[in-house]
Design an enzyme around this catalytic site. Structure first.
Site, PDB file in Angstrom:
ATOM      1  N   PRO A 167      44.107  42.781  43.271  1.00  0.00           N
ATOM      2  CA  PRO A 167      44.877  44.027  43.250  1.00  0.00           C
ATOM      3  C   PRO A 167      44.853  44.651  44.637  1.00  0.00           C
ATOM      4  O   PRO A 167      43.797  44.699  45.276  1.00  0.00           O
ATOM      5  CB  PRO A 167      44.107  44.911  42.253  1.00  0.00           C
ATOM      6  CG  PRO A 167      42.728  44.344  42.195  1.00  0.00           C
ATOM      7  CD  PRO A 167      42.837  42.885  42.535  1.00  0.00           C
ATOM      8  N   CYS A 223      36.452  50.729  44.709  1.00  0.00           N
ATOM      9  CA  CYS A 223      37.290  51.383  45.730  1.00  0.00           C
ATOM     10  C   CYS A 223      36.488  52.435  46.509  1.00  0.00           C
ATOM     11  O   CYS A 223      35.938  53.363  45.909  1.00  0.00           O
ATOM     12  CB  CYS A 223      38.504  52.022  45.060  1.00  0.00           C
ATOM     13  SG  CYS A 223      39.574  52.824  46.260  1.00  0.00           S
ATOM     14  N   GLY A 261      36.293  38.109  48.942  1.00  0.00           N
ATOM     15  CA  GLY A 261      35.918  38.587  50.271  1.00  0.00           C
ATOM     16  C   GLY A 261      36.021  37.492  51.305  1.00  0.00           C
ATOM     17  O   GLY A 261      35.309  36.490  51.237  1.00  0.00           O
ATOM     18  N   LYS A 317      35.772  45.040  38.501  1.00  0.00           N
ATOM     19  CA  LYS A 317      35.761  44.593  39.901  1.00  0.00           C
ATOM     20  C   LYS A 317      34.886  45.567  40.678  1.00  0.00           C
ATOM     21  O   LYS A 317      35.118  46.781  40.638  1.00  0.00           O
ATOM     22  CB  LYS A 317      37.180  44.558  40.459  1.00  0.00           C
ATOM     23  CG  LYS A 317      37.262  44.089  41.913  1.00  0.00           C
ATOM     24  CD  LYS A 317      38.705  43.743  42.291  1.00  0.00           C
ATOM     25  CE  LYS A 317      38.849  43.296  43.736  1.00  0.00           C
ATOM     26  NZ  LYS A 317      38.812  44.385  44.715  1.00  0.00           N
ATOM     27  N   GLN A 363      44.896  46.925  36.601  1.00  0.00           N
ATOM     28  CA  GLN A 363      43.621  47.512  37.001  1.00  0.00           C
ATOM     29  C   GLN A 363      43.706  49.035  36.876  1.00  0.00           C
ATOM     30  O   GLN A 363      44.661  49.650  37.358  1.00  0.00           O
ATOM     31  CB  GLN A 363      43.268  47.156  38.442  1.00  0.00           C
ATOM     32  CG  GLN A 363      41.852  47.590  38.761  1.00  0.00           C
ATOM     33  CD  GLN A 363      41.508  47.495  40.233  1.00  0.00           C
ATOM     34  OE1 GLN A 363      42.154  48.106  41.075  1.00  0.00           O
ATOM     35  NE2 GLN A 363      40.483  46.721  40.532  1.00  0.00           N
ATOM     36  N   ALA A 367      46.499  48.145  46.439  1.00  0.00           N
ATOM     37  CA  ALA A 367      47.339  49.336  46.322  1.00  0.00           C
ATOM     38  C   ALA A 367      48.409  49.337  47.413  1.00  0.00           C
ATOM     39  O   ALA A 367      48.120  49.049  48.578  1.00  0.00           O
ATOM     40  CB  ALA A 367      46.473  50.591  46.431  1.00  0.00           C
TER      41      ALA A 367
END
Ligand SMILES: Cc1cc2nc3c(=O)[nH]c(=O)nc-3n(C[C@H](O)[C@H](O)[C@H](O)COP(=O)(O)O)c2cc1C
Length: 333
Positions: free
Chosen positions: A25, A110, A210, A149, A79, A27
């Site tokens: 995901p 986040c 990552g 997550k 999400q 944004a």
């Protein structure tokens, strides 16, 4: 796990995913047109941009827009983020009732201040009571699989993200996506894949995330950490072919760089969808960053980007793409 497992299907409870390549995901980025492109190149599971549970429950129109899935986009994950357990559970319930997705993921990673101030995202690592209450209520509210997550820790010393993994599974989470960075690190900090290896011993399925920027990185992550799948994020920006290239690498031991022709054909396809979905003004604005990522590293890209940022008509944007493509083809000869 060895690299061929990347191409094997995986079930996250009722959600059957055709391979273990997850499109993270993002944004402002993982919108319907781009997800459609990612899917076409082999992403096994695509995620919506994160949506605010509070905004969704209030019926915020923009949030609704984020939830449209692309044609044939199955399976599809949404999400959600928020600090209010009741709103999170209600959001999950409505998502399921309206058939909007096949899996619900809770954002607990986040680091953006505005998100954390509301007790959401990575703030959940510092408020376990709230974190667990959210997971418990969301899981209870739906029969769809629920995943989380998160980042490995807030600061490198404590590994508090890893500590909660067994509890998340006990509470009914069906999978964890682990971003192998601390909340305190920015995205340029190298990820610590050893944390993925540790996490994979604490609960499964565990998907690593990552620092995957090349097909070899995906193979290296699954083979060195034993995780159940890999999640690609910035590595797919301007580079949706990475999913196909990982498959090629696993199957044949090598992969082919995308041709200039396919690169530009994809840019046009992406632009067409963006115009269709968002209309001329928004469609072009949203495409500017994508177009600049698509041409990263190509000769004369600075001029192309500059011109793109001044165009407001779709016809002009297509012509500029064509002109730039022709100029690059000429250089090749
Ligand atoms: C611009 C941007 C937007 C992001 N948006 C989200 C998001 O909405 N939800 C989320 O869980 N992670 C989000 N992330 C984090 C990524 O999903 C991913 O965890 C992170 O980029 C690390 O992976 P990478 O090193 O492969 O890029 C975002 C990251 C970036 C750079």
């Amino acid at each position: 796990m060895n690299s061929s497992d990347l191409l094997a299907p995986i079930n996250i409870e009722t959600c059957r995913i055709p391979n273990r390549l997850f499109a993270a995901p993002m944004a402002g980025i993982s919108d319907l047109p781009f997800r459609s492109i990612l899917k076409s190149f082999g992403a096994g599971l695509t995620f919506s941009e994160m949506i605010s549970a509070e905004a969704f429950v209030r019926g915020h129109q923009k949030t609704r827009g984020i939830l449209r899935r692309a044609k044939g986009e199955t399976p599809f994950a949404v999400q959600i983020f928020g600090g209010n357990p009741v709103a999170m559970a209600e959001t999950a319930r409505r998502l399921e009732a309206e058939g909007l997705c096949d899996l619900i993921d809770i954002n607990a990673g986040c680091p953006v201040k505005k998100v954390m101030r509301g007790g959401a995202g990575a703030a959940l690592l510092g408020d376990r009571e709230r974190f667990f209450e959210i997971v418990k209520r969301v899981v209870r509210a739906v029969s769809l699989p629920v995943t989380v997550k998160l980042r490995a820790c807030r600061t490198p010393g404590d590994l508090d993200g890893l500590e909660v993994i067994p509890v998340l599974f006990d509470l009914g989470a069906r999978g964890v996506f682990l971003h192998a960075r601390c909340v305190s690190w920015n995205f340029t900090h190298p990820p610590e894949w050893a944390w993925i290896e540790r996490a994979a011993c604490l609960g499964r399925p565990l998907i690593g995330n990552g620092g995957i920027f090349a097909p070899e990185d995906a193979v290296a992550m699954i083979s060195s950490t034993g995780c159940d799948g890999v999640m690609i994020a910035r590595g797919y920006l301007g580079n949706p072919w990475i999913f196909r290239q990982v498959c090629q690498l696993v199957e044949t031991g090598k992969w082919t760089p995308v041709s200039l022709g396919e690169r530009f054909e994809t840019m046009r396809r992406h632009l067409e969808m963006s115009l269709d979905v968002f209309g001329e003004r928004q469609g072009i604005l949203r495409m500017r960053k994508h177009l600049s990522w698509y041409v990263k590293g190509l000769a004369g890209n600075a001029g192309f980007r500059r011109r793109m940022n001044s165009l407001t008509r779709s016809g002009e944007v297509f012509s500029e793409i064509d002109r730039y493509f022709e100029s690059l083809k000429e250089r090749e000869h």
